[in-house]
Design a protein around this motif. Structure first.
Motif, PDB file in Angstrom:
ATOM      1  N   UNK A  15       0.766  -1.207  -0.032  1.00 29.34           N
ATOM      2  CA  UNK A  15       0.006   0.037  -0.014  1.00 29.34           C
ATOM      3  C   UNK A  15       0.989   1.234   0.052  1.00 29.34           C
ATOM      4  N   UNK A  16       1.890   1.189   0.780  1.00 28.68           N
ATOM      5  CA  UNK A  16       2.894   2.204   0.753  1.00 28.68           C
ATOM      6  C   UNK A  16       3.634   2.833  -0.467  1.00 28.68           C
ATOM      7  N   UNK A  17       3.613   1.597  -1.218  1.00 25.69           N
ATOM      8  CA  UNK A  17       4.435   1.717  -2.720  1.00 25.69           C
ATOM      9  C   UNK A  17       3.441   1.732  -3.709  1.00 25.69           C
ATOM     10  N   UNK A  18       2.210   1.599  -3.510  1.00 24.05           N
ATOM     11  CA  UNK A  18       1.020   1.579  -4.433  1.00 24.05           C
ATOM     12  C   UNK A  18       1.387   0.442  -5.520  1.00 24.05           C
ATOM     13  N   UNK A  19       1.459  -0.773  -4.866  1.00 19.92           N
ATOM     14  CA  UNK A  19       1.757  -1.871  -5.600  1.00 19.92           C
ATOM     15  C   UNK A  19       0.416  -2.678  -5.454  1.00 19.92           C
ATOM     16  N   UNK A  20      -0.054  -2.964  -6.724  1.00 22.52           N
ATOM     17  CA  UNK A  20      -1.253  -3.938  -6.801  1.00 22.52           C
ATOM     18  C   UNK A  20      -1.014  -5.354  -6.582  1.00 22.52           C
ATOM     19  N   UNK A  21      -2.135  -6.027  -5.883  1.00 20.01           N
ATOM     20  CA  UNK A  21      -1.765  -7.478  -5.831  1.00 20.01           C
ATOM     21  C   UNK A  21      -2.869  -8.103  -6.439  1.00 20.01           C
ATOM     22  N   UNK A  22      -2.532  -9.456  -7.171  1.00 15.87           N
ATOM     23  CA  UNK A  22      -3.668 -10.311  -7.802  1.00 15.87           C
ATOM     24  C   UNK A  22      -3.153 -11.425  -7.919  1.00 15.87           C
ATOM     25  N   UNK A  23      -3.930 -12.655  -8.191  1.00 18.91           N
ATOM     26  CA  UNK A  23      -3.545 -13.971  -8.271  1.00 18.91           C
ATOM     27  C   UNK A  23      -4.020 -14.534  -9.487  1.00 18.91           C
ATOM     28  N   UNK A  24      -4.189 -13.508 -10.712  1.00 15.90           N
ATOM     29  CA  UNK A  24      -4.602 -14.008 -11.742  1.00 15.90           C
ATOM     30  C   UNK A  24      -4.151 -12.879 -12.935  1.00 15.90           C
ATOM     31  N   UNK A  25      -3.475 -13.730 -13.906  1.00 16.96           N
ATOM     32  CA  UNK A  25      -2.812 -12.851 -15.006  1.00 16.96           C
ATOM     33  C   UNK A  25      -3.852 -11.677 -15.580  1.00 16.96           C
ATOM     34  N   UNK A  26      -5.271 -12.318 -15.791  1.00 10.99           N
ATOM     35  CA  UNK A  26      -6.242 -11.500 -16.632  1.00 10.99           C
ATOM     36  C   UNK A  26      -6.575 -10.227 -15.626  1.00 10.99           C
ATOM     37  N   UNK A  27      -6.720 -10.365 -14.427  1.00  9.03           N
ATOM     38  CA  UNK A  27      -6.821  -9.211 -13.592  1.00  9.03           C
ATOM     39  C   UNK A  27      -5.529  -7.940 -13.688  1.00  9.03           C
ATOM     40  N   UNK A  28      -4.476  -8.814 -13.853  1.00 11.27           N
ATOM     41  CA  UNK A  28      -3.266  -7.941 -14.029  1.00 11.27           C
ATOM     42  C   UNK A  28      -3.201  -7.203 -15.089  1.00 11.27           C
ATOM     43  N   UNK A  29      -3.614  -7.857 -16.368  1.00  5.26           N
ATOM     44  CA  UNK A  29      -3.745  -7.103 -17.719  1.00  5.26           C
ATOM     45  C   UNK A  29      -4.749  -6.141 -17.421  1.00  5.26           C
ATOM     46  N   UNK A  30      -5.877  -6.377 -16.888  1.00  4.19           N
ATOM     47  CA  UNK A  30      -7.111  -5.319 -16.662  1.00  4.19           C
ATOM     48  C   UNK A  30      -6.562  -4.157 -15.982  1.00  4.19           C
ATOM     49  N   UNK A  31      -5.853  -4.408 -14.970  1.00  3.05           N
ATOM     50  CA  UNK A  31      -5.093  -3.311 -14.249  1.00  3.05           C
ATOM     51  C   UNK A  31      -4.027  -2.468 -14.883  1.00  3.05           C
ATOM     52  N   UNK A  32      -3.307  -3.074 -15.598  1.00  3.49           N
ATOM     53  CA  UNK A  32      -2.119  -2.382 -16.340  1.00  3.49           C
ATOM     54  C   UNK A  32      -2.849  -1.893 -17.744  1.00  3.49           C
ATOM     55  N   UNK A  33      -4.157  -2.291 -17.996  1.00  2.38           N
ATOM     56  CA  UNK A  33      -4.633  -1.919 -19.275  1.00  2.38           C
ATOM     57  C   UNK A  33      -3.965  -2.423 -20.477  1.00  2.38           C
TER      58      UNK A  33
END
Length: 200
Positions: free
Chosen positions: A107-125
């Motif tokens: 949170x302090x470094x504004x790093x997003x966590x996910x356990x799925x590549x699809x949601x990572x792609x969506x987060x990164x657009x």
């Protein structure tokens, strides 16, 4: 040689072009992990059903990333940490949520966590087809049966060699000119094409 070997080269190139290797071993990181082990810090170190838990490697991975991002976060627009390891990074019973004890660091470094590549792609657009390693390899190997037909091979001209050379894969760029390279005898000869032929 021309399928798995080619994929290996593509993976190596993908890693070289897009990946930064983070050093997860240093005196500072080792010290952090030892202190956490002494404190039985969850989720890496704890007693589970009377059995001591020691996931020092995962702790080094996590705090190696934290250490790297503390120094380099300004160089990245969005950062996402993807892990399918629900036992070491995620909240117990909820693999989609980062463990409470780890959340403050991300949170302090504004790093997003996910356990799925699809949601990572969506987060990164990003488009998975364009930017994923699997997508790149699949695209590069599309219609590979045709790519491996006789039309794509010529015989090495060196006397006594007779090895088949692929007209696309077995080439190197020397200056501005393309050369064939025989994998068997290492002979090289001009393809008759230059770098500019692809541009004009």
């Amino acid at each position: 040689e021309y399928t798995y070997g080619t994929r290996k080269k593509q993976i190596d190139k993908f890693i070289a072009d897009f990946v930064t290797i983070i050093d997860t071993r240093s005196n500072k990181l080792d010290s952090i992990v030892v202190d956490l082990a002494i404190k039985s810090f969850e989720p890496f170190f704890a007693n589970e059903h009377g059995n001591p838990k020691n996931e020092a490697t995962d702790a080094l991975i996590f705090f190696g990333i934290v250490n790297f991002m503390e120094k380099n976060r300004k160089d990245y627009n969005k950062v996402v940490f993807v892990s399918f390891n629900k036992n070491e990074f995620a909240e117990r019973g909820n693999p989609t949520k980062l463990h409470t004890n780890l959340a403050e660091y991300f949170n302090s470094l504004d790093i997003h966590f996910t356990n799925h590549l699809k949601s990572a792609y969506e987060f990164l657009e990003l488009s998975p087809e364009e930017y994923s390693l699997g997508g790149q390899i699949a695209k590069a190997n599309k219609d590979r049966e045709n790519f491996l037909s006789d039309d794509y091979f010529i015989v090495c001209p060196k006397e006594g060699c007779n090895n088949e050379v692929h007209i696309n894969l077995d080439t190197i760029l020397v200056g501005k000119e393309y050369y064939f390279v025989c994998r068997k005898c290492q002979s090289t000869w001009s393809t008759g094409e230059t770098l500019y032929d692809q541009l004009y």
